[in-house]
Each structure stands twice: as structure tokens, then as C-alpha cells.
Motif scaffolding. Structure first.
Motif, PDB file in Angstrom:
ATOM      1  N   PHE A  85       0.837  -1.210   0.000  1.00  0.00           N
ATOM      2  CA  PHE A  85       0.000   0.000   0.000  1.00  0.00           C
ATOM      3  C   PHE A  85       0.874   1.264   0.000  1.00  0.00           C
ATOM      4  O   PHE A  85       0.627   2.199  -0.747  1.00  0.00           O
ATOM      5  N   LEU A  86       1.886   1.273   0.860  1.00  0.00           N
ATOM      6  CA  LEU A  86       2.752   2.473   0.932  1.00  0.00           C
ATOM      7  C   LEU A  86       3.499   2.674  -0.387  1.00  0.00           C
ATOM      8  O   LEU A  86       3.618   3.801  -0.870  1.00  0.00           O
ATOM      9  N   GLU A  87       3.954   1.572  -0.974  1.00  0.00           N
ATOM     10  CA  GLU A  87       4.643   1.689  -2.277  1.00  0.00           C
ATOM     11  C   GLU A  87       3.696   2.249  -3.326  1.00  0.00           C
ATOM     12  O   GLU A  87       4.073   3.062  -4.165  1.00  0.00           O
ATOM     13  N   PHE A 136       5.883  -0.283  11.933  1.00  0.00           N
ATOM     14  CA  PHE A 136       5.503  -0.412  10.522  1.00  0.00           C
ATOM     15  C   PHE A 136       5.919   0.846   9.753  1.00  0.00           C
ATOM     16  O   PHE A 136       6.547   0.756   8.696  1.00  0.00           O
ATOM     17  N   TYR A 137       5.584   2.020  10.309  1.00  0.00           N
ATOM     18  CA  TYR A 137       5.941   3.265   9.619  1.00  0.00           C
ATOM     19  C   TYR A 137       7.449   3.508   9.668  1.00  0.00           C
ATOM     20  O   TYR A 137       8.054   3.933   8.685  1.00  0.00           O
ATOM     21  N   ALA A 138       8.044   3.251  10.827  1.00  0.00           N
ATOM     22  CA  ALA A 138       9.488   3.499  10.966  1.00  0.00           C
ATOM     23  C   ALA A 138      10.262   2.640   9.966  1.00  0.00           C
ATOM     24  O   ALA A 138      11.168   3.115   9.291  1.00  0.00           O
ATOM     25  N   LYS A 139       9.847   1.356   9.842  1.00  0.00           N
ATOM     26  CA  LYS A 139      10.552   0.465   8.916  1.00  0.00           C
ATOM     27  C   LYS A 139      10.378   0.912   7.466  1.00  0.00           C
ATOM     28  O   LYS A 139      11.221   0.642   6.614  1.00  0.00           O
ATOM     29  N   SER A 140       9.261   1.610   7.205  1.00  0.00           N
ATOM     30  CA  SER A 140       8.992   2.055   5.831  1.00  0.00           C
ATOM     31  C   SER A 140       9.622   3.410   5.524  1.00  0.00           C
ATOM     32  O   SER A 140       9.280   4.030   4.514  1.00  0.00           O
ATOM     33  N   GLY A 141      10.467   3.905   6.415  1.00  0.00           N
ATOM     34  CA  GLY A 141      11.218   5.132   6.121  1.00  0.00           C
ATOM     35  C   GLY A 141      10.558   6.409   6.595  1.00  0.00           C
ATOM     36  O   GLY A 141      11.000   7.503   6.240  1.00  0.00           O
ATOM     37  N   PHE A 142       9.472   6.276   7.381  1.00  0.00           N
ATOM     38  CA  PHE A 142       8.822   7.466   7.929  1.00  0.00           C
ATOM     39  C   PHE A 142       9.608   7.960   9.148  1.00  0.00           C
ATOM     40  O   PHE A 142      10.190   7.168   9.883  1.00  0.00           O
TER      41      PHE A 142
END
Ligand SMILES: CC(C)(COP(=O)(O)OP(=O)(O)OC[C@H]1O[C@@H](n2cnc3c(N)ncnc32)[C@H](O)[C@@H]1OP(=O)(O)O)[C@@H](O)C(=O)NCCC(=O)NCCS
Length: 141
Positions: A91-93, A115-121
């Protein structure tokens, strides 16, 4: 992810009977009326909701609100049975791809912080309305 599971991200109808039970996961004990009200809010032209599908099963939803340069994640939910299989990341991608150049923002709790931290937020803590810790997360493209 199981090799046989092909996840498709595409728009989901606001009339889809499966939508309430999936969006519910991002809402924290809402009443049935509140769920319908929230789904109705996605009729606004600045709102977009998309779903993740495995064959005919709805296995996640992402709902955002769009302003001139900011995408705000209002709801993201993957049913427990399908979590930790990469659907949230897909979804984030998808929104990074669809809204290239936009800043993406989300507000979350401790459970989804990683979840957000791992996704670069980048996330910063604040005190929620009920004395609970909340986080404002931001991804700059
Ligand atoms: C947050 C949520 C959408 C993540 O979806 P997901 O499909 O499970 O996410 P992914 O499988 O893409 O996870 C990517 C990474 O995020 C991290 N992560 C995801 N869920 C996590 C959890 N519950 N606890 C800790 N880390 C988590 C992990 O590092 C994971 O990678 P890994 O599995 O390789 O370790 C899902 O857990 C969910 O629907 N939670 C309930 C609703 C909610 O809290 N929504 C957010 C409110 S804004």
C-alpha cells in the motif's frame, strides 16, 4: 508471502459489503453507524480508498485524503490473518508511486509505529487525547 498468493492493489467500491469489516481494524471499536459515516466520507473528491485483493478476498484497505502537496493516511488496515505478509508495505509503495513528490503523513499508535518506521517514515511522539502515546509520522518524497 506464500508463493501462490498474488496480491492485487486496486480501487474498492464504497458499496463493497466487505469494506466495513476491514476498515474497522483501523478505527478502534467504532459503532456500525460510525463505520458507515467514515466510509461515506470517502465520497469526497479529495479522498481515495484502495483495496488489496487475493483472488476474491479483500485483504486490506488504505484510505487517504489529498491536498495540494500532502497525502494523509486516514485508514490503513490489514486483517490479522493477512498481517506481516507485505500487504501494508505494498500500500505504501502504491501511494508513493501514485503521488510522486507529495509528502505522506500518518498518525498512529505504539502498535503500528514500527511499521511506519521500517517504511522510512520519521515519527515523533505526542500525547493523545486519552493520555495515550500517539505518533505523527512523515515521509518526504
Ligand atoms: C499496520 C498494518 C497496516 C501493517 O500491515 P502489514 O501488512 O502487516 O505490514 P507489512 O507486512 O508490510 O509489514 C512491514 C514491516 O512493518 C513492521 N510491522 C508491521 N506490523 C507490525 C507489528 N504489528 N509490530 C511490529 N512491527 C510491525 C515489520 O517490521 C514488518 O516487516 P517484517 O514483517 O519483515 O518484520 C497492520 O498491522 C494493521 O492493519 N494493523 C491494525 C490497524 C492499524 O493499526 N492501522 C494503523 C493505524 S494508522
Amino acid at each position: 508471502m506464500n508463493a501462490g498468493n498474488k496480491i492485487i492493489i486496486k480501487s474498492v467500491s464504497l458499496d463493497d459489503a466487505r469494506l466495513p469489516s476491514v476498515i474497522y481494524g483501523a478505527m478502534g471499536n467504532p459503532s456500525p453507524e460510525k463505520i458507515l459515516e467514515v466510509i461515506g466520507s470517502y465520497k469526497n473528491s479529495d479522498h481515495v480508498i484502495i483495496g488489496a485483493f487475493i483472488a476474491d478476498s479483500l485483504v486490506g484497505i488504505l484510505g487517504v485524503c489529498k491536498t495540494s502537496k500532502i497525502i494523509t493516511i486516514r485508514h490503513i488496515s490489514v486483517p490479522l490473518k493477512y498481517q506481516r505478509q507485505g500487504i501494508g508495505t505494498l500500500f505504501l509503495e502504491e501511494i508513493k508511486k501514485r503521488y510522486e513528490g507529495y509528502k505522506i503523513m500518518a498518525e498512529t499508535d505504539t502498535a503500528s509505529l514500527d511499521f511506519y518506521a521500517k517504511s522510512g517514515f520519521t515519527c515523533r511522539e505526542f500525547n493523545g487525547p486519552y493520555g495515550n502515546l500517539r505518533y505523527k509520522c512523515e515521509f518526504n518524497l
